[in-house]
Design an enzyme around this catalytic site. Structure first.
Site, PDB file in Angstrom:
ATOM      1  CB  CYS A  82      -0.974  -0.088   1.171  1.00 41.89           C
ATOM      2  SG  CYS A  82      -2.509   0.761   0.815  1.00 41.89           S
ATOM      3  CG  HIS A 177      -3.160  -3.245   3.986  1.00 41.69           C
ATOM      4  ND1 HIS A 177      -2.173  -2.653   4.726  1.00 41.69           N
ATOM      5  CD2 HIS A 177      -3.784  -2.257   3.322  1.00 41.69           C
ATOM      6  CE1 HIS A 177      -2.202  -1.347   4.526  1.00 41.69           C
ATOM      7  NE2 HIS A 177      -3.170  -1.088   3.674  1.00 41.69           N
ATOM      8  CD  GLU A 179      -0.400  -5.636   6.089  1.00 49.33           C
ATOM      9  OE1 GLU A 179      -0.178  -6.212   5.013  1.00 49.33           O
ATOM     10  OE2 GLU A 179      -0.755  -4.442   6.170  1.00 49.33           O
TER      11      GLU A 179
END
Ligand code: GLN
Length: 206
Positions: A82, A177, A179
């Site tokens: 990002c 994202h 994660e």
């Protein structure tokens, strides 16, 4: 080769902890990097999501811009998600005045490309480089890769063809994202690069 893989998460701003936790789950020694000496102690770097204009400013205030550019040029593996992708892009559309990136990825990215009204969404991405399940990706005011130069390769695109993951040598940049959706394969790919480079550059054991 002795010891765990030691990788850094650029900890100037953004979702630093989520990346550090995922890297630790994958068996790496994940350290927070804010200063040049911390950067020189790691074999790879994650640039998290957050706000790219802030990461840019802080990286200059902390004297990190040039060391990171040098590390990228020297082949250090870097994963940017990002805002991290924006920091890796050679060119930014809709940057704020004076905003700079580290560069390295031969791409043009557009900040906040998905519009104000749709600030976040999840999408399922087919990533041909990965076996198994498609990737579930969280987009949070993310950038889109508007053009991909000859140096870079597309790793994933949305159904409408917009490019959201690219790679070039040791650099990996994602609009989304992984994660926060529990997707580990991009971090694994990054860590595999770090390991491969460590094997090549490690001093001989005596
Ligand atoms: N819009 C942010 C930027 O321009 C990126 C958002 C994010 O990293 N989640 O840096």
């Amino acid at each position: 080769m002795a010891g765990k893989t030691r990788v850094g998460v650029l900890a100037l701003q953004g979702d630093v902890r989520e990346h550090a936790a995922l890297l630790a789950q994958l068996g790496a020694d994940a350290v927070l990097v804010r200063r040049p000496d911390e950067l020189s102690s790691v074999d790879g770097l994650v640039i998290p999501g957050g706000e790219s204009s802030v990461i840019d400013k802080l990286s200059r205030i902390f004297g990190m811009q040039q060391p990171i550019r040098h590390a990228i040029a020297a082949g250090m593996p870097v994963l940017g998600t990002c805002a991290g992708l924006i920091m890796l892009a050679d060119d930014i559309v809709d940057a704020i005045d004076g905003q700079e990136s580290f560069g390295g990825l031969d791409v043009v990215v557009r900040r906040n490309a998905f519009g104000r009204q749709v600030e976040s969404f999840e999408a399922v991405l087919d990533v041909p480089a990965f076996e198994g399940e498609p990737v579930s990706a969280a987009f949070i005011r993310g950038p889109v890769v508007e053009s991909v130069g000859p140096g870079a390769e597309v790793l994933a695109e949305l159904d409408d063809g917009r490019v959201v993951a690219v790679e070039q040598g040791n650099l990996l940049g994602l609009s989304f994202h992984p994660e926060i959706t529990g997707e580990r394969r991009f971090h694994q790919r990054f860590l595999a690069r770090v390991e491969a480079r460590r094997r090549v550059t490690a001093p001989p054991q005596v």
